[in-house]
Enzyme design. Structure first.
Site, mmCIF file in Angstrom:
data_model
loop_
_atom_site.group_PDB
_atom_site.id
_atom_site.type_symbol
_atom_site.label_atom_id
_atom_site.label_comp_id
_atom_site.label_asym_id
_atom_site.label_seq_id
_atom_site.Cartn_x
_atom_site.Cartn_y
_atom_site.Cartn_z
ATOM 1 N N GLU A 184 -51.967 -45.699 -16.361
ATOM 2 C CA GLU A 184 -53.302 -45.640 -16.963
ATOM 3 C C GLU A 184 -53.652 -44.203 -17.357
ATOM 4 O OE1 GLU A 184 -57.868 -47.094 -15.864
ATOM 5 O OE2 GLU A 184 -56.460 -46.596 -14.258
ATOM 6 N N LYS A 259 -59.773 -52.292 -21.324
ATOM 7 C CA LYS A 259 -59.974 -52.604 -19.903
ATOM 8 C C LYS A 259 -61.200 -53.491 -19.699
ATOM 9 C CE LYS A 259 -60.232 -49.967 -15.546
ATOM 10 N NZ LYS A 259 -60.106 -48.584 -15.015
ATOM 11 N N CYS A 296 -55.731 -51.563 -14.457
ATOM 12 C CA CYS A 296 -56.227 -51.028 -13.188
ATOM 13 C C CYS A 296 -57.142 -51.976 -12.421
ATOM 14 C CB CYS A 296 -56.916 -49.687 -13.439
ATOM 15 S SG CYS A 296 -57.105 -48.702 -11.918
#
Length: 455
Positions: A184, A259, A296
């Site tokens: 990330e 995300k 994540c």
């Protein structure tokens, strides 16, 4: 000596804790050498920890009791027979057998030695089918620390990170990797704890500097590359997103995913920089299979994993940045569970090292101000739909993990367990449609005698 019977009475994560304690007190004659070993005995571990105890704490250098990973600690401290049984319980069996190591190309070995990064390689098999040929895809995961202090000029920081990753990407290319995923926000420090807006300068458009840099490798090595960046959306008011760019093996941009879930926990103040993504749960059909990217914090949300599976993913990458104090006990569990529940492979990538920032910050949790997140513990690994997984990469150094995956295993596990057929999506859909309404009432049936006064 630790007996096999004793090993068999403990399970999963509790097994790890008990074996670490036992391993550190085992007589020297029962130990054997293995890669990644840093200390000769428990006395040296104690010295490194600044005390005379058994060395059970994680060292300040990011190792675990002087070893780069739990697997290497156990391998070095247990007899081969016991370690084999422990591995079966900790990382499972692939098609009923221990996960096979892959031979690493000499060029990749040389690059690993020259540039000091961990390199490991394994092969996941599927059962032989009568109507389909094997569909083997070679996947690579890269974890790395930043290359310069966060006080260095931003342009230099990015330039040196590019230079640092080049030999690791070249090692992946020399190893024949088909799909490569980076961590990330790989092109910058993970500065999202500071709340300082100046770090937004690292943000790039989708076809920006980082993408252009990686396109050359994609073309050179005929390799799909997943590149998680801080994105600046030039067409929508320069809004910033946490985004994964999917670069095709011809150097083309296949698409992007933003995300979905933004943390608001501890030092992870990421909503200061970007909002929840607006791209849904896309699955990208590439020359090497259908891939998704669960960035994540999305790994903590089971429905997020589910959605990529419903859209047909065969491999889902989880590029991350997470620290030991916050999440390490969850790290080996969540992705592996997602692979099992959704019948796909999962590649988990975490950055490495401690990133110290020039201005101290606080988390609003009463703790004193500090200048770093803590240690990013690496430990990148691959999980398979049959509950097997690879050992983890190092906790404290850069690394490349290579895995061959027979994608036929995805369908085979769907057929075996029938999760898709036995799921009650109609019930879930109805419940969720009710839950999002303001007048939602939980379906709770109370005992009529629960609140009745008794004489």
């Amino acid at each position: 000596m630790l007996s096999l019977q004793r090993v068999l009475v403990v399970t999963d994560l509790s097994l790890s804790a008990r074996l670490i304690g036992t391993a550190l007190t085992r007589p020297r004659e029962f130990q054997h050498e293995s890669p990644g070993r840093k200390m000769e005995n428990k006395e040296e571990v104690g010295k490194e920890n600044g005390n005379s105890e058994e060395g059970s704490r994680t060292l300040t250098d990011g190792s675990i009791c002087g070893f780069e990973s739990l697997s290497r600690l156990l391998e070095s401290s247990l007899s081969p027979q016991v370690f084999k049984e422990v591995s079966r319980m900790l990382i499972g069996l692939n098609c009923g057998k221990a996960l096979e190591p892959l031979e690493i190309a000499e060029t990749a070995k040389g690059l690993s030695s020259q540039h000091d990064f961990d390199i490991q390689a394994f092969s996941f098999h599927a059962d032989k089918e009568l109507l389909r040929e094997p569909r083997v895809v070679r996947v690579g995961l890269i974890q790395n620390s930043i290359a310069l202090p966060t006080t260095a000029p931003f342009l230099e920081q990015k330039k040196v990170i590019f230079q640092k990753l080049k030999p690791i990407i070249d090692a992946a290319g020399a190893s024949g990797v088909n799909v490569l995923c980076l961590q990330e926000a790989w092109m910058m420090p993970f500065a999202f704890c500071t709340r300082e807006k100046r770090w937004c300068e690292f943000a790039e458009p989708i076809d920006g500097e980082s993408t252009q840099y990686l396109r050359g490798f994609a073309t050179k090595y005929n390799m799909v590359i997943v590149s998680p960046i801080l994105e600046r959306d030039l067409k929508h008011g320069e809004t910033i997103w946490n985004t994964a760019v999917i670069i095709g093996n011809n150097g083309n941009i296949i698409g992007k995913h933003r995300k979905n879930h933004i943390p608001r926990v501890g030092d992870f103040n990421e909503s200061t920089y970007y909002m929840e993504g607006n791209t849904g749960h896309p699955v990208f059909e590439t020359a090497y299979g259908k891939i998704g990217v669960n960035i994540c914090y999305g790994r903590h949300h089971p429905l997020n994993w589910l959605a990529f599976g419903l859209n047909g993913a065969e491999i889902v990458f989880n590029p991350s940045a997470t620290v030991g104090e916050l999440s390490e006990p969850m790290w080996p569990i969540e992705a592996r569970n997602a692979a099992i529940a959704n019948s796909y492979f999962v590649g988990s990538i975490n950055r490495v090292g401690t990133e110290v920032f020039p201005n101290p910050f606080t988390s609003g949790d009463g703790k004193p101000q500090h200048a770093d997140f803590g240690h990013f513990y690496g430990s990148s690994h691959v999980s398979a739909p049959d509950a097997s997984c690879t050992p983890s990469l190092s906790r404290n150094k850069d690394g490349l993990l290579i895995s061959d995956m027979d994608l036929n295993l995805c369908r085979q596990l769907k057929d075996k367990w029938g999760f898709r057929m036995t799921a009650r999506y109609d019930l879930y859909a109805d419940m969720l449609s009710q839950y999002v309404k303001p007048d939602f009432e939980p379906q709770i049936i109370s005992d009529p005698l629960l609140h009745k006064n008794h004489l």
